[in-house]
Design a protein around this motif. Sequence first.
Motif, short mmCIF file in Angstrom:
data_model
loop_
_atom_site.label_atom_id
_atom_site.label_comp_id
_atom_site.label_asym_id
_atom_site.label_seq_id
_atom_site.Cartn_x
_atom_site.Cartn_y
_atom_site.Cartn_z
N UNK A 101 0.79 -1.22 0.00
CA UNK A 101 0.00 0.00 0.00
C UNK A 101 0.82 1.27 0.00
N UNK A 102 2.14 1.16 0.10
CA UNK A 102 3.01 2.34 0.08
C UNK A 102 3.61 2.52 -1.31
N UNK A 103 3.72 3.75 -1.72
CA UNK A 103 4.23 4.06 -3.07
C UNK A 103 5.75 4.05 -3.06
N UNK A 104 6.32 2.86 -2.99
CA UNK A 104 7.77 2.71 -2.96
C UNK A 104 8.15 1.42 -3.68
N UNK A 105 9.22 1.47 -4.43
CA UNK A 105 9.70 0.30 -5.16
C UNK A 105 11.02 -0.14 -4.54
N UNK A 106 11.01 -1.19 -3.72
CA UNK A 106 12.25 -1.61 -3.07
C UNK A 106 13.28 -2.17 -4.03
N UNK A 107 12.86 -2.52 -5.26
CA UNK A 107 13.79 -3.06 -6.24
C UNK A 107 14.54 -1.97 -7.00
N UNK A 108 14.21 -0.70 -6.74
CA UNK A 108 14.93 0.39 -7.38
C UNK A 108 16.28 0.65 -6.72
N UNK A 109 16.54 0.01 -5.59
CA UNK A 109 17.82 0.16 -4.91
C UNK A 109 18.82 -0.81 -5.52
N UNK A 110 19.99 -0.35 -5.96
CA UNK A 110 20.97 -1.24 -6.58
C UNK A 110 21.55 -2.24 -5.60
N UNK A 111 22.16 -3.29 -6.13
CA UNK A 111 22.71 -4.36 -5.28
C UNK A 111 23.81 -3.84 -4.37
N UNK A 112 24.60 -2.88 -4.84
CA UNK A 112 25.67 -2.32 -4.02
C UNK A 112 25.81 -0.84 -4.30
N UNK A 113 25.96 -0.05 -3.24
CA UNK A 113 26.25 1.38 -3.38
C UNK A 113 27.26 1.77 -2.33
N UNK A 114 28.15 2.65 -2.73
CA UNK A 114 29.07 3.23 -1.76
C UNK A 114 28.57 4.63 -1.44
N UNK A 115 28.02 4.80 -0.25
CA UNK A 115 27.46 6.08 0.13
C UNK A 115 28.56 7.08 0.44
N UNK A 116 28.25 8.35 0.22
CA UNK A 116 29.22 9.40 0.51
C UNK A 116 28.47 10.71 0.74
N UNK A 117 29.09 11.60 1.45
CA UNK A 117 28.57 12.95 1.62
C UNK A 117 27.22 12.99 2.30
N UNK A 118 26.31 13.84 1.79
CA UNK A 118 25.00 14.04 2.40
C UNK A 118 24.16 12.77 2.35
N UNK A 119 24.29 12.00 1.26
CA UNK A 119 23.54 10.75 1.17
C UNK A 119 23.93 9.81 2.31
N UNK A 120 25.22 9.73 2.57
CA UNK A 120 25.70 8.85 3.62
C UNK A 120 25.17 9.28 4.98
N UNK A 121 25.25 10.58 5.26
CA UNK A 121 24.77 11.09 6.54
C UNK A 121 23.28 10.80 6.72
N UNK A 122 22.50 11.05 5.66
CA UNK A 122 21.05 10.87 5.76
C UNK A 122 20.68 9.41 5.97
#
Length: 301
Positions: A101-122
């Motif tokens: 019921x939530x408007x979110x696609x969990x498959x849009x997240x890639x298999x691996x990401x290296x977070x950095x900067x503001x994205x990492x903090x959030x």
Amino acid sequence: MVFCGQFPPASVSDALPFPVEIETLALADLAGDPGWRRPVLVDKDLLVLATSGHGDAELDFQPLPCRPGTLLRVHVGQVLRCPCPRLDATVVRWDAAALRGLDVDPDAVPARRQLAGEDEDAVITEVSQLAVDCARHRGVAAARGLLRHQLAVLLLRLALSNEARPAPRPEETTFRRFCREVERGYRHTRRVEDYAARLGCSVRTLTRACLAVTGRSAKQVIDERVALQASRLLAATDEPIARIGRGLGFSEPTNFGRFFTREVGVSPGAFRAAREQPPSARVVRPRPPAETWRGSPHSVR
């Protein structure tokens, strides 16, 4: 920036009024033994956020380098192994029903990401708060909506920060539809003709689409999915080899053995025997699974 420490797993209570949909735990608690001697067949969706240390995590037999800020997206049915004792990570685990019921696609997240900067903090802030609330409100019915929306926000943030994809070509659309059907039917048939009939197109159309997207034929795509599932079950379970073959549509163990050896490069028995060895010590090195299925079959839409 300062990383959050590893979160202890929430205590499990048999008196909970409903099943736990969302929880957080430490990476080490996913394995049945502290050494991760064999892969774990994942039964719920996961986000794995590395918080300290360095090392490789094996996802569907492929090493993924991890360091603080690395985020892995692991799907139900994949196999995960993290044999590096110096790697700490926080795991967010959820049932599919948690996002209904939530408007979110969990498959849009890639298999691996290296977070950095503001994205990492959030992301670290949101994972930290989710861990706190999972522990504080465990078993509280009124908090289910809070946890669901926190998870949705986390997944939406990860999806939005992913690179925008161009509109798919017609061949890609056909290929994705084909992969959906393969995911539903690979245990029952490996005939391209059967999938073409289900999709209302010709074998030639499917083969052309697969060649355009992957460089492999439609039959190869089907066989690779079957071989990947066999590899997962051989590595992560003790189910008899003959039973695994029967479950994948092979009436005779010899036929399954020939198929697996052709696709993976080693026999089912040799593949299973090598599962508890660290990657550097393995004499048997199976061929990597196709990129088609490396993220998750469920991510192919």
